[in-house]
Motif scaffolding. Structure first.
Motif, mmCIF file in Angstrom:
data_model
loop_
_atom_site.group_PDB
_atom_site.id
_atom_site.type_symbol
_atom_site.label_atom_id
_atom_site.label_comp_id
_atom_site.label_asym_id
_atom_site.label_seq_id
_atom_site.Cartn_x
_atom_site.Cartn_y
_atom_site.Cartn_z
ATOM 1 N N UNK A 192 -9.355 6.994 1.715
ATOM 2 C CA UNK A 192 -8.235 6.214 1.177
ATOM 3 C C UNK A 192 -6.966 6.578 1.935
ATOM 4 N N UNK A 196 1.660 5.324 3.024
ATOM 5 C CA UNK A 196 1.761 4.042 3.730
ATOM 6 C C UNK A 196 3.223 3.686 3.947
ATOM 7 N N UNK A 197 3.535 3.175 5.125
ATOM 8 C CA UNK A 197 4.877 2.633 5.368
ATOM 9 C C UNK A 197 4.729 1.308 6.116
ATOM 10 N N UNK A 198 5.412 0.290 5.616
ATOM 11 C CA UNK A 198 5.341 -1.033 6.236
ATOM 12 C C UNK A 198 6.069 -1.068 7.563
ATOM 13 N N UNK A 201 9.423 -2.763 7.650
ATOM 14 C CA UNK A 201 10.450 -2.263 6.747
ATOM 15 C C UNK A 201 10.981 -0.905 7.145
ATOM 16 N N UNK A 209 6.947 9.765 11.697
ATOM 17 C CA UNK A 209 7.388 10.359 10.420
ATOM 18 C C UNK A 209 6.303 11.274 9.856
ATOM 19 N N UNK A 271 -8.650 -0.322 -1.079
ATOM 20 C CA UNK A 271 -7.690 -0.674 -2.155
ATOM 21 C C UNK A 271 -6.456 -1.422 -1.692
ATOM 22 N N UNK B 73 -9.927 5.401 -9.563
ATOM 23 C CA UNK B 73 -9.560 4.352 -8.609
ATOM 24 C C UNK B 73 -8.145 3.860 -8.882
ATOM 25 N N UNK B 76 -5.654 6.244 -7.663
ATOM 26 C CA UNK B 76 -5.561 6.186 -6.209
ATOM 27 C C UNK B 76 -4.597 5.089 -5.793
ATOM 28 N N UNK B 77 -4.819 3.909 -6.352
ATOM 29 C CA UNK B 77 -3.972 2.776 -6.000
ATOM 30 C C UNK B 77 -2.532 3.090 -6.394
ATOM 31 N N UNK B 79 -1.130 5.884 -6.536
ATOM 32 C CA UNK B 79 -0.555 6.892 -5.649
ATOM 33 C C UNK B 79 0.080 6.287 -4.406
ATOM 34 N N UNK B 80 -0.575 5.279 -3.811
ATOM 35 C CA UNK B 80 0.056 4.676 -2.648
ATOM 36 C C UNK B 80 0.995 3.553 -3.077
ATOM 37 N N UNK B 82 4.417 1.769 -3.946
ATOM 38 C CA UNK B 82 5.642 1.896 -3.192
ATOM 39 C C UNK B 82 6.765 2.439 -4.064
ATOM 40 N N UNK B 198 12.738 0.357 4.175
ATOM 41 C CA UNK B 198 12.716 -0.486 2.971
ATOM 42 C C UNK B 198 12.007 0.199 1.814
ATOM 43 N N UNK B 201 8.534 -0.946 0.968
ATOM 44 C CA UNK B 201 7.541 -0.868 2.035
ATOM 45 C C UNK B 201 7.137 0.553 2.366
ATOM 46 N N UNK B 202 7.393 1.486 1.459
ATOM 47 C CA UNK B 202 7.024 2.864 1.767
ATOM 48 C C UNK B 202 6.520 3.595 0.531
ATOM 49 N N UNK B 203 5.506 4.420 0.716
ATOM 50 C CA UNK B 203 4.991 5.224 -0.396
ATOM 51 C C UNK B 203 5.683 6.586 -0.445
ATOM 52 N N UNK B 204 6.439 6.901 0.595
ATOM 53 C CA UNK B 204 7.216 8.141 0.607
ATOM 54 C C UNK B 204 8.676 7.784 0.380
ATOM 55 N N UNK B 209 12.136 11.681 3.632
ATOM 56 C CA UNK B 209 11.720 11.598 5.038
ATOM 57 C C UNK B 209 12.862 12.018 5.960
#
Lengths: 325, 325
Positions: A192, A196-198, A201, A209, A271, B73, B76-77, B79-80, B82, B198, B201-204, B209
Motif C-alpha cells: 500500500x 502520497x503527494x499530487x 499540487x 521530499x 485503494x 482496509x 489504510x485508506x 491513512x493516505x 489528504x 496543495x 493533494x498531500x497526505x503529509x 515537510x
C-alpha cells in the motif's frame, strides 16, 4: 504571457544586446520552441506593442526596462510552478526513440561527496540489480568544465521514470502522473502507499521530499522483501492498455523496466481510485538508488526530473562500479 | 463505508466485547458523531447484514473477523487521506467561541528534547513576540500519565492556524485551505511564495515537510526582515470579506492574530490566482516557533493540525519562559 513570449524575453535579457529575429529563432530551439523567422517576428511585434522590447535598425530587438520587470514577474510565477508542468514539458521535449534507443531521455541528477563515492556505489549495487530502477544506465560526471558541480562532489544521473511518459507520448498515449508516493513493500510485493503527494499540487518534487524526510527503506525492501520504496501512481486511458503493454515489452527488450503493477480499467489500485475509463499503473521512482545511498547516512543533493540527456552517452552502472573497485 | 460505520467498527474493535447501542451512541460523540440510539441501531443493522458485526442477546454487538479485516482496509485508506480532510474535520469539531474564549481550539503538537528546552524556548521567544504566530498561548506537557511522551521529551503545542477556519466556520463562513507554503519575507513584508503544496493533494502536512527539509529562515525574517516563514494561502467567498475583517478584529481583541495579507476579490495575491468571486488571504503557519527551534539545530518531532485542546487550559508562552529562566 505565453511560454514563447517569455522565452524570447529571456533570450534578449541574457544577451543584453541587439539581436535579429533569425538568431532568436535559432536560440528558441533550445527552449524546445521551433518557429519560423516569420513567426518570431510576429511575436516580436506583440512584445514591441506592449513596450517590452524595442526595435533597433533592421529587425534587431533589445529588451526594455519594462520587459525586464515583466520577465522577473513571469519567472517568479514560473518558479512556484507545479512539478506536473516540468513532467509534461520534459515528456514533450524528449526525442528518445525506443526502437533505435537514440535520442534524449529524462534523468534525475544527484550530487554525491567524492570521498563517499565508493560507499555510495556499494549501497546502490543491489538496487540496480533489482526491479526498483528504470534502467541500469547512469550519467556519471566527475570533472566539470562549466563548474556546475559543487566542490568535491561527483554527479550521478539516474533514468527518471518520466521517461516512460515520454516514450508513451511518442506513441500518442497520454499518461497522467497523479501521485508521487512511498510504497510499502510486504513479502516482496507492493502492499500500500504510506504517503502520497499530487504532482499537480506541489512545487517540490514529492520523491525529493520523501528522501529528505528519511521516509524510505529501499535496502530493506531489497534485502528481505519488507520496506518502503519510491513509486508513483499514474493513469492511462483504458483503451490504450494493450498498446501500453506492447510498448512496455519492447522497452523491456531494450533494457528498461519500471512498471510494478498494472491495474484494471475503472478499478481502484492499492485503494487508489482512478478516473472513469482509466487504468492505474504503479511505476518505480528513478531515485530509489539515491534513496538507498541516503539510508546509509550519506547526504546527497538531488534534482529530480532534472534534464534531458543523450541516452547513448550514458554508461552501465556496473562499468562504473567495477572500474572503481 | 462511511465515517459513521467505520467509527462504530473502531469502537467495537477497541472494546473487544459485547456493547449495547446506548454505549455506542455515547462513545460516537468522541468521534464527533452525534446520533440517537435508534439511528445507531439502524447503522448496526447495516453492519450485521454485511457480516461485519454480530448481534448478541438484547441489542449487544460484537465485531466479527470480517469486520476487523474491513476496518484494517478502511484505516489504510484513511491513512493516505489528504490533509484537507484533517483540516475540515477539526474545523468542524472545534467548539471554540471567540466571544467567550471558551471551548476547544486546534493545536500542533511538537516534542522537544528535555535537555534542549531552555535553548528551544530562547529561540522561540522572538517568534512569539512577532506577528508570525497565531497566539501567545501554548500547551505545555512535561509529565505524562498516559506515557504518550517520547522518553526525555516535553511537549509544546502551538495554536494551529486552522483555528481561524474553525472560528469563521462557526460564523457560517467557509474557508478553503488551498496551499501550505514557504513565504519569502523581504524588507519585513511578504514578498512571494518560494514553495507551495496543495492541501488537497498531500497526505503529509506541507508545513511539516518544509520544516524537515530545512527550508525556513524564520529567525532571519524576525531579526532583519529578510527570511522564509511558514504560511498558507486560503480563499474565502468575496461576499464574506467584510464580515471576515470584522470577526478578525474581534479575534485581535482577544489576543489572536495570523492574517498577514488580505487580497482583493478576483485578484491574484502574490501571483497566486483565486477562484471566481473569491478573495485570497495569507495566514501565518502555527509552527513558525518550531521552525525557529529547528533552525538552531534542535531536532523536534511535530504533528501538525494535531488535535483539539481546551483553550482555557493553555498558558501564556511568557509564563513558561519566565518560570524556567
Amino acid at each position: 504571457m505565453n511560454r514563447t513570449l517569455i522565452a524570447i524575453l529571456k533570450i534578449l535579457a541574457k544577451e543584453n544586446k541587439i539581436i535579429g529575429s533569425k538568431e532568436i529563432a535559432k536560440r528558441l530551439k533550445m527552449y524546445g520552441i521551433n518557429l519560423s523567422e516569420r513567426t518570431v517576428r510576429y511575436h516580436l511585434k506583440i512584445l514591441d506593442e506592449r513596450g517590452l522590447t524595442k526595435i533597433f535598425g533592421k529587425e534587431g530587438r533589445i529588451i526594455t526596462e519594462k520587459g525586464r520587470q515583466e520577465l522577473d514577474t513571469a519567472i517568479t510565477v514560473e518558479k512556484v510552478g507545479f512539478i506536473i508542468n516540468k513532467i509534461e514539458t520534459l515528456s514533450y521535449l524528449s526525442d528518445f526513440d525506443i526502437n533505435s534507443c537514440k535520442g534524449k531521455i529524462i534523468v534525475n541528477l544527484s550530487y554525491i561527496p567524492k570521498n563517499k563515492l565508493k560507499k555510495a556505489l556499494k549501497s546502490m549495487e543491489n538496487v540496480f540489480n533489482s526491479s526498483l530502477v528504470m534502467s541500469n544506465r547512469i550519467v556519471f560526471i566527475e570533472k566539470d568544465d562549466e563548474a556546475v558541480l559543487p566542490d568535491e562532489h561527483v554527479c550521478i544521473g539516474t533514468v527518471c521514470s518520466v521517461t516512460l511518459n515520454a516514450i508513451l507520448l511518442k506513441h500518442g498515449i497520454p499518461v497522467i502522473s497523479k501521485f508521487g508516493g512511498v510504497l510499502e513493500i510486504k513479502d516482496g510485493l507492493p502492499y500500500k502507499f504510506s504517503a502520497l503527494i499530487r504532482y499537480d499540487g506541489t512545487s517540490l518534487d514529492p520523491l525529493e521530499i520523501f528522501i529528505r524526510g528519511k521516509m524510505t527503506n529501499v535496502s530493506g525492501a531489497i534485502k528481505n522483501g519488507y520496506g518502503r520504496v519510491l513509486a508513483s501512481f499514474r493513469e492511462i486511458p483504458a483503451v490504450c492498455l494493450n498498446k501500453v503493454k506492447e510498448i512496455y515489452s519492447t522497452m523491456q527488450e531494450k533494457g528498461f523496466q519500471g512498471i510494478l503493477v498494472f491495474g484494471e480499467p475503472n478499478q481502484t489500485l492499492l485503494d487508489i481510485p482512478v478516473g472513469i475509463d482509466r487504468v492505474g499503473i504503479i511505476v518505480v521512482g528513478g531515485l530509489n538508488p539515491i534513496a538507498a545511498v541516503e539510508e546509509t547516512g550519506i547526504q546527497t543533493y538531488t534534482s529530480a526530473i532534472s534534464t534531458l540527456y543523450d541516452y547513448q552517452a550514458m554508461i552501465d552502472f556496473k562499468e562504473l562500479s567495477n572500474e572503481l573497485k
